[in-house]
Every structure is written in C-alpha cells, then in structure tokens.
Motif scaffolding. Structure first.
Motif, mmCIF file in Angstrom:
data_model
loop_
_atom_site.group_PDB
_atom_site.id
_atom_site.type_symbol
_atom_site.label_atom_id
_atom_site.label_comp_id
_atom_site.label_asym_id
_atom_site.label_seq_id
_atom_site.Cartn_x
_atom_site.Cartn_y
_atom_site.Cartn_z
ATOM 1 N N THR A 189 6.607 12.204 3.432
ATOM 2 C CA THR A 189 6.345 13.042 2.020
ATOM 3 C C THR A 189 4.325 12.733 2.502
ATOM 4 O O THR A 189 3.352 13.802 2.677
ATOM 5 C CB THR A 189 6.532 13.312 0.526
ATOM 6 O OG1 THR A 189 7.338 13.354 0.246
ATOM 7 C CG2 THR A 189 5.091 14.868 0.072
ATOM 8 N N VAL A 190 4.022 11.381 2.458
ATOM 9 C CA VAL A 190 2.618 10.852 2.688
ATOM 10 C C VAL A 190 2.834 9.543 4.391
ATOM 11 O O VAL A 190 3.992 9.133 3.995
ATOM 12 C CB VAL A 190 1.717 9.988 1.713
ATOM 13 C CG1 VAL A 190 1.616 10.928 1.027
ATOM 14 C CG2 VAL A 190 2.920 9.036 0.929
ATOM 15 N N ALA A 191 1.737 9.752 5.274
ATOM 16 C CA ALA A 191 1.989 9.141 6.515
ATOM 17 C C ALA A 191 0.946 7.879 6.191
ATOM 18 O O ALA A 191 1.616 6.791 6.814
ATOM 19 C CB ALA A 191 1.752 9.622 7.262
ATOM 20 N N ALA A 192 0.005 7.972 5.189
ATOM 21 C CA ALA A 192 -0.689 7.015 4.872
ATOM 22 C C ALA A 192 -0.665 6.883 3.367
ATOM 23 O O ALA A 192 -0.721 7.600 2.820
ATOM 24 C CB ALA A 192 -1.927 6.910 5.674
ATOM 25 N N ILE A 193 -1.337 5.452 2.766
ATOM 26 C CA ILE A 193 -1.980 5.492 1.756
ATOM 27 C C ILE A 193 -2.131 4.112 1.921
ATOM 28 O O ILE A 193 -2.306 2.864 2.499
ATOM 29 C CB ILE A 193 -0.645 4.908 0.629
ATOM 30 C CG1 ILE A 193 -0.015 3.462 1.050
ATOM 31 C CG2 ILE A 193 0.333 6.531 0.605
ATOM 32 C CD1 ILE A 193 1.948 3.507 0.464
ATOM 33 N N GLN A 194 -3.596 3.314 0.732
ATOM 34 C CA GLN A 194 -3.895 2.690 0.415
ATOM 35 C C GLN A 194 -3.868 1.645 -0.381
ATOM 36 O O GLN A 194 -3.745 2.708 -1.743
ATOM 37 C CB GLN A 194 -5.677 2.756 0.333
ATOM 38 C CG GLN A 194 -6.745 3.823 1.062
ATOM 39 C CD GLN A 194 -7.583 4.447 1.677
ATOM 40 O OE1 GLN A 194 -7.998 4.545 0.455
ATOM 41 N NE2 GLN A 194 -8.589 4.581 1.896
ATOM 42 N N LEU A 222 -5.408 -0.288 4.562
ATOM 43 C CA LEU A 222 -5.064 1.615 4.818
ATOM 44 C C LEU A 222 -3.603 0.763 4.700
ATOM 45 O O LEU A 222 -3.143 0.034 6.307
ATOM 46 C CB LEU A 222 -5.718 2.225 5.732
ATOM 47 C CG LEU A 222 -5.319 3.814 6.040
ATOM 48 C CD1 LEU A 222 -5.350 4.211 5.361
ATOM 49 C CD2 LEU A 222 -4.673 4.332 7.952
ATOM 50 N N PHE A 223 -2.153 1.229 4.776
ATOM 51 C CA PHE A 223 -1.009 1.349 4.816
ATOM 52 C C PHE A 223 -0.498 2.174 5.427
ATOM 53 O O PHE A 223 -0.637 3.572 5.198
ATOM 54 C CB PHE A 223 -0.198 0.902 4.075
ATOM 55 C CG PHE A 223 -0.548 -0.087 3.180
ATOM 56 C CD1 PHE A 223 -0.093 -1.296 4.070
ATOM 57 C CD2 PHE A 223 -0.007 -0.627 2.062
ATOM 58 C CE1 PHE A 223 -0.731 -2.889 3.175
ATOM 59 C CE2 PHE A 223 0.170 -1.951 1.101
ATOM 60 C CZ PHE A 223 -0.634 -2.964 1.887
ATOM 61 N N TYR A 224 0.431 2.117 6.516
ATOM 62 C CA TYR A 224 0.409 3.747 7.672
ATOM 63 C C TYR A 224 1.685 3.893 8.637
ATOM 64 O O TYR A 224 2.101 2.946 8.205
ATOM 65 C CB TYR A 224 -0.563 4.364 8.021
ATOM 66 C CG TYR A 224 -1.021 3.741 9.954
ATOM 67 C CD1 TYR A 224 0.207 3.608 11.007
ATOM 68 C CD2 TYR A 224 -1.713 2.430 9.529
ATOM 69 C CE1 TYR A 224 -0.008 3.024 12.061
ATOM 70 C CE2 TYR A 224 -1.714 1.754 10.960
ATOM 71 C CZ TYR A 224 -1.349 1.734 11.458
ATOM 72 O OH TYR A 224 -1.260 1.258 13.505
#
Length: 416
Positions: A248-253, A151-153
């Motif tokens: 727009t997004v705070a976390a991605i995988q 997870l990148f955040y």
C-alpha cells in the motif's frame, strides 16, 4: 537530596580536574585502588545490552585491577527520572539520551567532565555527537552512539534514484506517514528544513523559536495539501508496517529501531535504505531534515561521596565503554551506530546500508537538527503535535496559520 547538600558533596570544577586528572595520571603508574580495597562501581546500560557490555567490562576490569563493575540494565528513556529520584543510590555511570542532559546539568546531578576526557570526546567523535554531549559549551558526557530517522523503501517499487526526491516518490509510488494522529518527532523537523529554528540555532535559547513566519506558514500549507496528494497515504502507528509489507505504501520514514521489522515486512531482497529526500515546500526545493539523537554515558558522583578514587574510576569506566573499540563491539552486537569517527570507517559499519544512511544523516546540520536539551521540550511536543494534526485535519483555517504559529513561538518562550 537538598541543594546545599549537593554543594558540599560535589567538588568544584577546578578541584575535580585535579582529582580526575591527577588521580588518573597516578593510575597510569598503578591501577586504581590496587592496594587492598576494591572499588565497586554500578553501571546502568540500555535494555538488552547487558551481555554485550559484560565482555567490554571484563576487559576494563583486567586493565584496572581493584575495580569491579556491577552491570544493571535500565530503560534509558527514564534515565533522568531514575537518577534524580535519589542520586546517591543511582549508578556511578549511566546511559542516557542526549536530550535529557540539560535537565540533569541544571539540577546539579552531573558535572563537567575533566579536561582530559573533554579533549578526547571532541577529537574522537563526530561534530554532531560532540554537540550532543555538551551543554552551554561545556562537555558533560561521553557519546557512544548516534541515531536518526532514515527512509525505508521497497526496491521492487522504487529505485535508489527515485527516492532522492519526495515528489518522485509520490508520483511513481506511495509514501506513508501518520498525519491524522501526527507524530511531532517525525513531522516537526519540516520547519527546520525551511530554515526556521527551534530554541535558537544551538537549541539552547528558550526564546529562540521562530516558526511564526512565511516559511512556517508554507510548511502548514504543505501538510494540508497532502490530503490532495494521490501518492500520500495516511497511516497509523498500528498499520504502518503492514501497509509497507502489502505494498500500500512503498516508502516510510523511521529509525534503526524499526529496521528489522521493515525488512521482515518487504523481504530482505526488497528492503532499501536511504537518507531523507529533498522536498518542495512553498515553491522551494529543500533538504528534508530529521531530529538527531546522541546516546551518552554520564558520571554521577553522588554514590562516591568524597571518595575521589571512585570518582576517578567512574570517569575511566565511562571513557572506556565509549571508546573506539567498545563502539565497534556494540555496533556488531546490537547495531548501535557509532559516534566515533574511526569506528564509523570499519568494514562492518561501511558494509551496512542502514549504518551508512544514519551516519550521513548525522554528519552535519544539512540533514539533521540535534534534539534540543531544554525543559521546554515538554511543551514543544504537546503544542507542535496539536498544530500539525489540527492543520491536516482541517481544524485551523489557512488564514489563521500565521497567528497560530506566532502564538506557538510565544508559548515556548514563556514556558519555564
């Protein structure tokens, strides 16, 4: 090359153990082929790593007088295709992703490694990495790295505590993923998170997929429900990083391959890395899983023909470039996360949040499932993507979820 030719060319497992064991034992007293004739080996390494392996190979050559190694960069994703095209002209030692191992073994291109090396592989690497180097219980290759998504955040929007749970992430901020176009590599492991299996517990049973059950249905319901989750943002492969960067997004995988881009998007001070969060599916909180990959080096005996000294030297080379010191060097130069347990404990690895997260993800089947090695994976990618995307896009009725999943199980079982 014809199948019968292979049988004549390759030594039996027992004979090979004598060759690669006896010849190697002799080589401890004097270097391989030190007498007069030079043994030249061809080594295929991953793209953009030739410089790194050049230094490692120089040390190998110093310790093994009479052996010279020619290094060539090669796209590991095409390793199977490139080697099988003409094994006799391919590399003596080549890098490959572990999910290609089964097909190379079944086609007779690579053989079980000598017992001496199999013991070393098992003793020095993580359990998941060892499993990646094996097929049907036997060791066929040498692990040199592991990889998993993490997870990148954005640390300005979420805390280390927040990212432990998917529900907290999406209630306090936003999570971005590709659901309209769907990436099965990223999303399909949700079925494994709820206890379903892909090709059986060990990933080697062609008839062992069991997604056609209530647990599988709960996954499809969860995917469909994300359209109603205010904290979920559908992204595309083209805009995922820009949306991560603009908030727009705070976390991605994603995986280590995207770390530099993710860091650039949000800034060095804001990039956070964590293991996958827990997730609530079907009213149960489970640990979300990812697919795990193992990077391997394998020996191709075909170029050596009946030259047992060359075969012996090839195994020595594969073992050397995947040993603890080599894995440390490769991590420091190109960030390949070590599979070797001692290398994982070094300061350089432990000081990296990315490396620590990948190592934790790859530490057990609690967090990851080893990517299966069967030919049927080709069917899996196509059909799982269709089910997942059709579910999110409303093309499958909820009443048909179970029927569609049962058909999916049958299709995989019937694939040759």
């Amino acid at each position: 090359m014809e199948k019968n030719t292979w049988k004549k060319l390759l030594v039996s497992t027992a004979a090979l153990s004598v060759v690669a064991g006896g010849a190697i034992a002799a080589s401890q007293a004097k270097p391989v082929e030190a007498a007069s004739k030079t043994t030249t080996l061809k080594l295929w390494v991953p793209t953009d790593t030739k410089e790194t392996y050049t230094e490692i190979v120089k040390n190998f050559e110093k310790e093994n007088a009479g052996v010279k190694v020619k290094i060539v960069e090669s796209n590991t994703a095409n390793a199977q295709e490139n080697v099988k095209k003409d094994p006799s002209k391919a590399a003596d030692v080549f890098a490959l992703p572990h999910d290609q191992l089964g097909q190379l073994v079944e086609s007779g291109v690579i053989q079980e490694v000598p017992a001496k090396y199999a013991k070393e592989v098992k003793a020095n690497n993580t359990g998941q990495a060892v499993a990646g180097a094996q097929y049907k219980g036997k060791t066929y290759a040498f692990p040199y790295g592991i990889e998993s998504q993490v997870l990148f955040y954005n640390k300005s929007k979420l805390s280390a505590d927040d990212v432990k749970s998917y529900e907290t992430i999406t209630s306090k901020a936003t999570f971005g993923e590709m659901f309209k176009e769907m990436n099965a590599y990223k999303t399909a492991p949700l079925f494994l998170s709820v206890g379903d299996t892909l090709f059986g517990k060990d990933g080697e049973d062609a008839k062992g997929t069991n997604w056609g059950n209530e647990a599988g249905v709960s996954v499809l319901k969860w995917i469909a429900d994300q359209k109603n989750n205010k904290g979920f943002v559908n992204v595309t492969s083209e805009n995922i990083m820009s949306k991560f960067g603009d908030g727009t997004v705070a976390a991605i995988q994603s995986g280590p391959w995207d770390y530099a881009t993710a860091e650039k998007a949000v800034g060095k001070d804001n990039i956070g890395v964590a293991i996958y969060p827990t997730i609530n599916i079907g009213g149960k909180t489970v640990q979300q899983k990812a697919f795990m990959g193992v990077r391997l080096f394998a020996v191709n005996q075909a170029p050596a023909g009946s030259n047992t000294k060359r075969i012996s030297a090839s195994y020595k080379l594969a073992a050397y470039i995947s040993n603890e010191e080599s894995q440390k060097t490769v991590f420091e130069k190109v960030n390949t996360i070590p599979a070797n347990t001692n290398a994982q404990e070094t300061d350089s690895v432990q000081s990296s949040d990315l490396a620590k997260a990948v190592i934790t993800m790859g530490s057990s089947d609690k967090y990851t499932t080893l990517m299966p090695k069967l030919n049927q994976m080709t069917t899996f990618w196509t059909e799982s993507k269709a089910i997942l995307s059709d579910t999110y896009n409303g093309k499958i009725k909820e009443s048909d979820y179970l029927k569609r999943l049962k058909q999916f199980d049958k299709d995989l079982a019937n694939t040759k």
